[in-house]
Design a protein around this motif. Structure first.
Motif, mmCIF file in Angstrom:
data_model
loop_
_atom_site.group_PDB
_atom_site.id
_atom_site.type_symbol
_atom_site.label_atom_id
_atom_site.label_comp_id
_atom_site.label_asym_id
_atom_site.label_seq_id
_atom_site.Cartn_x
_atom_site.Cartn_y
_atom_site.Cartn_z
ATOM 1 N N UNK A 168 0.828 -1.214 0.000
ATOM 2 C CA UNK A 168 0.000 0.000 0.000
ATOM 3 C C UNK A 168 0.861 1.263 0.000
ATOM 4 N N UNK A 169 2.018 1.209 0.647
ATOM 5 C CA UNK A 169 2.948 2.338 0.584
ATOM 6 C C UNK A 169 3.483 2.521 -0.838
ATOM 7 N N UNK A 170 3.734 1.422 -1.531
ATOM 8 C CA UNK A 170 4.174 1.515 -2.927
ATOM 9 C C UNK A 170 3.044 2.084 -3.787
ATOM 10 N N UNK A 171 1.808 1.686 -3.519
ATOM 11 C CA UNK A 171 0.666 2.256 -4.239
ATOM 12 C C UNK A 171 0.623 3.773 -4.017
ATOM 13 N N UNK A 172 0.779 4.206 -2.774
ATOM 14 C CA UNK A 172 0.792 5.640 -2.477
ATOM 15 C C UNK A 172 1.939 6.334 -3.203
ATOM 16 N N UNK A 173 3.083 5.684 -3.250
ATOM 17 C CA UNK A 173 4.240 6.235 -3.960
ATOM 18 C C UNK A 173 3.923 6.394 -5.442
ATOM 19 N N UNK A 174 3.179 5.455 -6.018
ATOM 20 C CA UNK A 174 2.789 5.545 -7.430
ATOM 21 C C UNK A 174 1.918 6.781 -7.682
ATOM 22 N N UNK A 175 1.022 7.079 -6.741
ATOM 23 C CA UNK A 175 0.194 8.277 -6.892
ATOM 24 C C UNK A 175 1.052 9.542 -6.836
ATOM 25 N N UNK A 176 2.076 9.531 -5.984
ATOM 26 C CA UNK A 176 3.007 10.663 -5.946
ATOM 27 C C UNK A 176 3.731 10.767 -7.288
ATOM 28 N N UNK A 177 4.191 9.638 -7.810
ATOM 29 C CA UNK A 177 4.842 9.630 -9.128
ATOM 30 C C UNK A 177 3.935 10.223 -10.198
ATOM 31 N N UNK A 178 2.674 9.818 -10.193
ATOM 32 C CA UNK A 178 1.746 10.321 -11.208
ATOM 33 C C UNK A 178 1.544 11.827 -11.080
ATOM 34 N N UNK A 179 1.511 12.335 -9.851
ATOM 35 C CA UNK A 179 1.386 13.784 -9.655
ATOM 36 C C UNK A 179 2.627 14.507 -10.178
ATOM 37 N N UNK A 180 3.798 13.962 -9.893
ATOM 38 C CA UNK A 180 5.050 14.548 -10.401
ATOM 39 C C UNK A 180 5.060 14.494 -11.925
ATOM 40 N N UNK A 181 4.671 13.356 -12.475
ATOM 41 C CA UNK A 181 4.656 13.197 -13.936
ATOM 42 C C UNK A 181 3.664 14.161 -14.580
ATOM 43 N N UNK A 182 2.525 14.358 -13.969
ATOM 44 C CA UNK A 182 1.523 15.284 -14.510
ATOM 45 C C UNK A 182 2.082 16.711 -14.525
ATOM 46 N N UNK A 183 2.694 17.114 -13.427
ATOM 47 C CA UNK A 183 3.302 18.452 -13.351
ATOM 48 C C UNK A 183 4.412 18.603 -14.390
ATOM 49 N N UNK A 184 5.265 17.598 -14.473
ATOM 50 C CA UNK A 184 6.373 17.650 -15.428
ATOM 51 C C UNK A 184 5.875 17.593 -16.867
ATOM 52 N N UNK A 185 4.803 16.853 -17.096
ATOM 53 C CA UNK A 185 4.220 16.796 -18.435
ATOM 54 C C UNK A 185 3.715 18.158 -18.875
ATOM 55 N N UNK A 186 3.092 18.884 -17.959
ATOM 56 C CA UNK A 186 2.615 20.240 -18.276
ATOM 57 C C UNK A 186 3.800 21.142 -18.605
ATOM 58 N N UNK A 187 4.877 21.028 -17.839
ATOM 59 C CA UNK A 187 6.094 21.807 -18.091
ATOM 60 C C UNK A 187 6.626 21.497 -19.488
ATOM 61 N N UNK A 188 6.709 20.218 -19.816
ATOM 62 C CA UNK A 188 7.256 19.807 -21.110
ATOM 63 C C UNK A 188 6.360 20.231 -22.270
ATOM 64 N N UNK A 189 5.076 20.030 -22.107
ATOM 65 C CA UNK A 189 4.142 20.410 -23.184
ATOM 66 C C UNK A 189 4.156 21.919 -23.422
ATOM 67 N N UNK A 190 4.327 22.695 -22.352
ATOM 68 C CA UNK A 190 4.405 24.154 -22.495
ATOM 69 C C UNK A 190 5.648 24.561 -23.281
ATOM 70 N N UNK A 191 6.622 23.681 -23.372
ATOM 71 C CA UNK A 191 7.852 23.947 -24.105
ATOM 72 C C UNK A 191 7.900 23.198 -25.430
ATOM 73 N N UNK A 192 6.740 22.752 -25.895
ATOM 74 C CA UNK A 192 6.649 22.138 -27.219
ATOM 75 C C UNK A 192 6.975 20.660 -27.279
ATOM 76 N N UNK A 193 6.865 19.952 -26.161
ATOM 77 C CA UNK A 193 7.190 18.518 -26.153
ATOM 78 C C UNK A 193 6.307 17.751 -27.124
ATOM 79 N N UNK A 194 6.899 16.733 -27.675
ATOM 80 C CA UNK A 194 6.185 15.793 -28.535
ATOM 81 C C UNK A 194 6.130 14.460 -27.797
ATOM 82 N N UNK A 195 4.964 13.824 -27.833
ATOM 83 C CA UNK A 195 4.818 12.516 -27.182
ATOM 84 C C UNK A 195 5.060 11.409 -28.190
ATOM 85 N N UNK A 196 5.779 10.406 -27.742
ATOM 86 C CA UNK A 196 6.044 9.205 -28.527
ATOM 87 C C UNK A 196 5.457 8.013 -27.776
ATOM 88 N N UNK A 197 5.010 7.011 -28.514
ATOM 89 C CA UNK A 197 4.591 5.753 -27.912
ATOM 90 C C UNK A 197 3.345 5.816 -27.058
#
Length: 178
Positions: free
Chosen positions: A9-38
């Motif tokens: 369950x702690x690993x599950x909670x850690x995954x939710x933290x990862x997803x929040x970090x990834x969402x924030x970082x994705x917004x940063x990248x997309x604002x700079x013209x990131x292209x998604x692959x795969x």
């Protein structure tokens, strides 16, 4: 079993933290013209990783798997080391770490931290954790099933990332600065 359930369950909670970090970082990248692959393999990855965590909880209970100290303690140490490596990768990549393959044009490859020695150290963490976490409580079917399916997925994922990170994509993607 209760302590192992807490660990998962702690690993599950850690995954939710990862997803929040990834969402924030994705917004940063997309604002700079990131292209998604795969993007097509991403849902498969989500299902596989969720199945790993579910299997870690269900198999020891359903199959009455015991905690075997000679297996469980080393597996726990490996699972914790995998977490440390994962977060070292996250910290090293900073805003460029995602759960998706998002490439910001014009940014050079990261060659610091664990990326000095390995091209994809985060996947080393995934492989180790995928085998070790289930084995903490003898869930060998989950460890084996995840490892085999993850090997197939990583073949696709790493090929995708290598293509996306090729100099021709990184430096000359649409929207890249001249």
């Amino acid at each position: 079993m209760p302590l192992y359930t807490l660990l998962v369950l702690l690993v599950v909670a850690e995954r939710f933290v990862e997803l929040a970090v990834a969402r924030r970082n994705g917004a940063w990248s997309r604002a700079r013209g990131a292209r998604e692959y795969g993007a097509g393999h991403y849902p498969v990855m989500v299902v596989l990783h969720a199945a790993l965590l579910l299997g870690c909880l269900v198999e020891p209970w359903a199959a009455d798997r015991p905690f075997l100290p000679l297996l469980g303690w080393p597996a726990l140490a490996l699972a914790l080391a995998a977490q440390a490596l994962r977060w070292w990768c996250v910290g090293t990549l900073g805003s460029r770490w995602h759960t998706r393959v998002l490439i910001v044009p014009g940014l050079p490859l990261v060659t610091a931290g664990p990326y000095r020695r390995l091209r994809h150290p985060n996947y080393v963490a995934v492989v180790v954790e995928g085998a070790a976490l289930p084995l903490v409580h003898t869930a060998w079917l989950t460890a084996l099933g995840f490892s085999l399916l993850n090997a197939a997925l990583l073949t696709v994922r790493i090929r995708c990332e290598n293509t996306a990170l090729a100099p021709s994509h990184v430096l000359s993607s649409p929207g890249a600065a001249s």
